[in-house]
Design a protein around this motif. Structure first.
Motif, PDB file in Angstrom:
ATOM      1  N   LEU A 101      45.577  40.053  38.735  1.00 25.30           N
ATOM      2  CA  LEU A 101      46.737  40.948  37.762  1.00 25.30           C
ATOM      3  C   LEU A 101      47.876  41.318  38.654  1.00 25.30           C
ATOM      4  O   LEU A 101      47.837  41.324  39.761  1.00 25.30           O
ATOM      5  CB  LEU A 101      46.039  42.170  37.568  1.00 25.30           C
ATOM      6  N   VAL A 102      48.758  41.130  37.718  1.00 20.09           N
ATOM      7  CA  VAL A 102      50.206  41.514  38.325  1.00 20.09           C
ATOM      8  C   VAL A 102      51.051  42.087  37.274  1.00 20.09           C
ATOM      9  O   VAL A 102      50.905  41.775  36.119  1.00 20.09           O
ATOM     10  CB  VAL A 102      50.859  40.081  38.978  1.00 20.09           C
ATOM     11  N   GLN A 103      52.081  42.929  37.707  1.00 15.45           N
ATOM     12  CA  GLN A 103      52.915  43.732  36.922  1.00 15.45           C
ATOM     13  C   GLN A 103      54.115  42.705  36.152  1.00 15.45           C
ATOM     14  O   GLN A 103      54.430  41.695  37.030  1.00 15.45           O
ATOM     15  CB  GLN A 103      53.451  44.724  37.398  1.00 15.45           C
ATOM     16  N   VAL A 104      54.661  42.833  35.204  1.00 14.37           N
ATOM     17  CA  VAL A 104      55.868  42.310  34.719  1.00 14.37           C
ATOM     18  C   VAL A 104      56.878  42.337  35.732  1.00 14.37           C
ATOM     19  O   VAL A 104      57.047  43.580  36.133  1.00 14.37           O
ATOM     20  CB  VAL A 104      56.098  42.728  33.441  1.00 14.37           C
ATOM     21  N   GLY A 105      57.543  41.487  36.136  1.00 13.03           N
ATOM     22  CA  GLY A 105      58.555  41.365  36.837  1.00 13.03           C
ATOM     23  C   GLY A 105      58.149  41.101  38.605  1.00 13.03           C
ATOM     24  O   GLY A 105      59.039  41.120  39.361  1.00 13.03           O
ATOM     25  N   GLY A 106      56.708  41.262  38.762  1.00 10.02           N
ATOM     26  CA  GLY A 106      56.265  40.908  39.974  1.00 10.02           C
ATOM     27  C   GLY A 106      56.098  39.719  40.468  1.00 10.02           C
ATOM     28  O   GLY A 106      56.609  38.519  39.772  1.00 10.02           O
TER      29      GLY A 106
ATOM     30  N   ALA B  12      59.336  37.082  39.359  1.00 10.56           N
ATOM     31  CA  ALA B  12      59.721  37.680  37.993  1.00 10.56           C
ATOM     32  C   ALA B  12      58.717  36.920  36.871  1.00 10.56           C
ATOM     33  O   ALA B  12      59.341  36.646  35.798  1.00 10.56           O
ATOM     34  CB  ALA B  12      61.395  37.060  37.687  1.00 10.56           C
ATOM     35  N   LEU B  13      57.638  37.408  37.053  1.00 14.01           N
ATOM     36  CA  LEU B  13      56.613  37.095  36.019  1.00 14.01           C
ATOM     37  C   LEU B  13      56.863  37.600  34.889  1.00 14.01           C
ATOM     38  O   LEU B  13      57.220  39.092  34.691  1.00 14.01           O
ATOM     39  CB  LEU B  13      55.264  37.374  36.884  1.00 14.01           C
ATOM     40  N   LYS B  14      56.594  37.181  33.748  1.00 18.70           N
ATOM     41  CA  LYS B  14      56.485  37.657  32.355  1.00 18.70           C
ATOM     42  C   LYS B  14      55.306  37.656  31.798  1.00 18.70           C
ATOM     43  O   LYS B  14      54.412  36.866  32.223  1.00 18.70           O
ATOM     44  CB  LYS B  14      57.600  36.659  31.630  1.00 18.70           C
ATOM     45  N   ALA B  15      55.026  38.616  30.662  1.00 19.44           N
ATOM     46  CA  ALA B  15      53.736  38.415  29.874  1.00 19.44           C
ATOM     47  C   ALA B  15      53.444  37.096  29.568  1.00 19.44           C
ATOM     48  O   ALA B  15      52.294  36.681  29.367  1.00 19.44           O
ATOM     49  CB  ALA B  15      53.787  39.498  28.827  1.00 19.44           C
ATOM     50  N   ASP B  16      54.414  36.202  29.153  1.00 24.69           N
ATOM     51  CA  ASP B  16      54.216  34.985  28.567  1.00 24.69           C
ATOM     52  C   ASP B  16      53.585  33.931  29.858  1.00 24.69           C
ATOM     53  O   ASP B  16      52.986  32.748  29.497  1.00 24.69           O
ATOM     54  CB  ASP B  16      55.209  34.238  28.000  1.00 24.69           C
ATOM     55  N   ASP B  17      53.423  34.552  30.884  1.00 24.56           N
ATOM     56  CA  ASP B  17      53.032  33.679  32.124  1.00 24.56           C
ATOM     57  C   ASP B  17      51.580  33.861  32.284  1.00 24.56           C
ATOM     58  O   ASP B  17      51.111  33.070  33.181  1.00 24.56           O
ATOM     59  CB  ASP B  17      53.797  33.854  33.463  1.00 24.56           C
ATOM     60  N   THR B  18      51.024  34.652  31.502  1.00 25.31           N
ATOM     61  CA  THR B  18      49.524  34.784  31.434  1.00 25.31           C
ATOM     62  C   THR B  18      48.701  33.687  31.216  1.00 25.31           C
ATOM     63  O   THR B  18      49.138  33.147  29.964  1.00 25.31           O
ATOM     64  CB  THR B  18      49.141  36.002  30.658  1.00 25.31           C
ATOM     65  N   ALA B  19      48.119  33.118  31.993  1.00 24.82           N
ATOM     66  CA  ALA B  19      47.354  31.879  31.800  1.00 24.82           C
ATOM     67  C   ALA B  19      46.203  31.468  32.685  1.00 24.82           C
ATOM     68  O   ALA B  19      46.296  32.166  34.010  1.00 24.82           O
ATOM     69  CB  ALA B  19      48.593  30.789  31.863  1.00 24.82           C
ATOM     70  N   VAL B  20      45.381  30.513  32.673  1.00 26.46           N
ATOM     71  CA  VAL B  20      44.617  30.024  33.767  1.00 26.46           C
ATOM     72  C   VAL B  20      45.355  28.902  34.302  1.00 26.46           C
ATOM     73  O   VAL B  20      45.936  28.049  33.710  1.00 26.46           O
ATOM     74  CB  VAL B  20      43.314  29.535  33.093  1.00 26.46           C
ATOM     75  N   TYR B  21      45.798  28.839  35.656  1.00 29.28           N
ATOM     76  CA  TYR B  21      46.499  27.945  36.242  1.00 29.28           C
ATOM     77  C   TYR B  21      45.447  26.998  37.142  1.00 29.28           C
ATOM     78  O   TYR B  21      44.806  27.389  37.673  1.00 29.28           O
ATOM     79  CB  TYR B  21      47.448  28.799  37.309  1.00 29.28           C
TER      80      TYR B  21
ATOM     81  N   GLY C 212      40.646  26.276  38.347  1.00 27.65           N
ATOM     82  CA  GLY C 212      41.555  26.987  37.751  1.00 27.65           C
ATOM     83  C   GLY C 212      41.362  28.462  38.242  1.00 27.65           C
ATOM     84  O   GLY C 212      40.298  28.875  38.546  1.00 27.65           O
ATOM     85  N   THR C 213      42.498  29.287  37.933  1.00 29.03           N
ATOM     86  CA  THR C 213      42.519  30.593  38.513  1.00 29.03           C
ATOM     87  C   THR C 213      43.469  31.442  37.576  1.00 29.03           C
ATOM     88  O   THR C 213      44.386  30.935  37.056  1.00 29.03           O
ATOM     89  CB  THR C 213      43.328  30.886  40.024  1.00 29.03           C
ATOM     90  N   GLN C 214      42.835  32.597  37.157  1.00 29.32           N
ATOM     91  CA  GLN C 214      43.400  33.281  36.094  1.00 29.32           C
ATOM     92  C   GLN C 214      44.522  34.063  36.537  1.00 29.32           C
ATOM     93  O   GLN C 214      44.501  34.820  37.678  1.00 29.32           O
ATOM     94  CB  GLN C 214      42.385  34.102  35.300  1.00 29.32           C
ATOM     95  N   VAL C 215      45.825  34.153  35.860  1.00 26.49           N
ATOM     96  CA  VAL C 215      46.703  35.117  36.278  1.00 26.49           C
ATOM     97  C   VAL C 215      46.930  35.886  35.198  1.00 26.49           C
ATOM     98  O   VAL C 215      47.338  35.195  33.945  1.00 26.49           O
ATOM     99  CB  VAL C 215      48.093  34.336  36.759  1.00 26.49           C
ATOM    100  N   THR C 216      47.036  36.994  35.179  1.00 25.89           N
ATOM    101  CA  THR C 216      47.297  37.964  34.070  1.00 25.89           C
ATOM    102  C   THR C 216      48.558  38.983  34.364  1.00 25.89           C
ATOM    103  O   THR C 216      48.430  39.788  35.335  1.00 25.89           O
ATOM    104  CB  THR C 216      46.096  38.855  33.579  1.00 25.89           C
ATOM    105  N   VAL C 217      49.723  38.840  33.557  1.00 20.53           N
ATOM    106  CA  VAL C 217      50.824  39.675  33.644  1.00 20.53           C
ATOM    107  C   VAL C 217      50.632  40.787  32.745  1.00 20.53           C
ATOM    108  O   VAL C 217      50.677  40.704  31.348  1.00 20.53           O
ATOM    109  CB  VAL C 217      51.761  38.740  33.504  1.00 20.53           C
ATOM    110  N   ILE C 218      50.747  42.082  33.154  1.00 20.61           N
ATOM    111  CA  ILE C 218      50.644  43.312  32.289  1.00 20.61           C
ATOM    112  C   ILE C 218      51.915  44.228  32.547  1.00 20.61           C
ATOM    113  O   ILE C 218      52.716  44.185  33.607  1.00 20.61           O
ATOM    114  CB  ILE C 218      49.552  43.856  32.756  1.00 20.61           C
ATOM    115  N   GLY C 219      51.982  45.205  31.427  1.00 16.02           N
ATOM    116  CA  GLY C 219      52.859  46.093  31.727  1.00 16.02           C
ATOM    117  C   GLY C 219      54.103  45.816  30.626  1.00 16.02           C
ATOM    118  O   GLY C 219      54.153  44.695  29.790  1.00 16.02           O
TER     119      GLY C 219
END
Length: 122
Positions: A11-16, A89-98, A115-122
């Motif tokens: 999990l990472v915050q928007v902009g993180g 500068a992560l965005k919510a749209d970057d939420t995905a399995v990478y 695969g590894t899940q990245v979830t951008v929140i906030g």
């Protein structure tokens, strides 16, 4: 047989920022490139599997998707056969399995990590 193992999702915050790592093992002599691809919820709804994020050609050169240029950087540690994806500068749209992927030149197929899940929140 080449195997790929990803790490670094979460999990990472928007902009993180977040850094993903992919360690490759096995015979790399027939691998053309190592890269990062992702599957978003939008990809799935549109009916296709995954999209290129960034890739390194092992003989030299790199390529990035337009939507990550200036934000993401791909790099490689040759000593450990590890490819990194620094995501800023992560965005919510970057939420995905990478996924880490490698093109095998003689088997003519991609080899994938789990695969590894990245979830951008906030």
């Amino acid at each position: 047989q080449v195997q790929l193992e990803e790490s670094g999702g979460g999990l990472v915050q928007v902009g993180g920022s977040r850094r993903l790592a992919c360690t490759a093992s096995g015979d790399m002599s027939r691998i053309y490139n190592l890269g990062w691809y992702r599957r978003t919820a939008e990809n799935e709804r549109a009916g296709y599997d995954r999209e290129l994020v960034a890739a390194l050609i092992l003989s030299g050169g790199s390529t990035y998707a337009d939507f990550v240029k200036g934000r993401f950087t791909i790099s490689r540690d040759k000593a450990t056969n590890t490819v990194f994806l620094q995501m800023n500068a992560l965005k919510a749209d970057d939420t995905a399995v990478y996924f880490c992927g490698a093109w095998h030149t003689t088997e003519h197929r991609y080899i994938w990590g789990q695969g590894t899940q990245v979830t951008v929140i906030g």
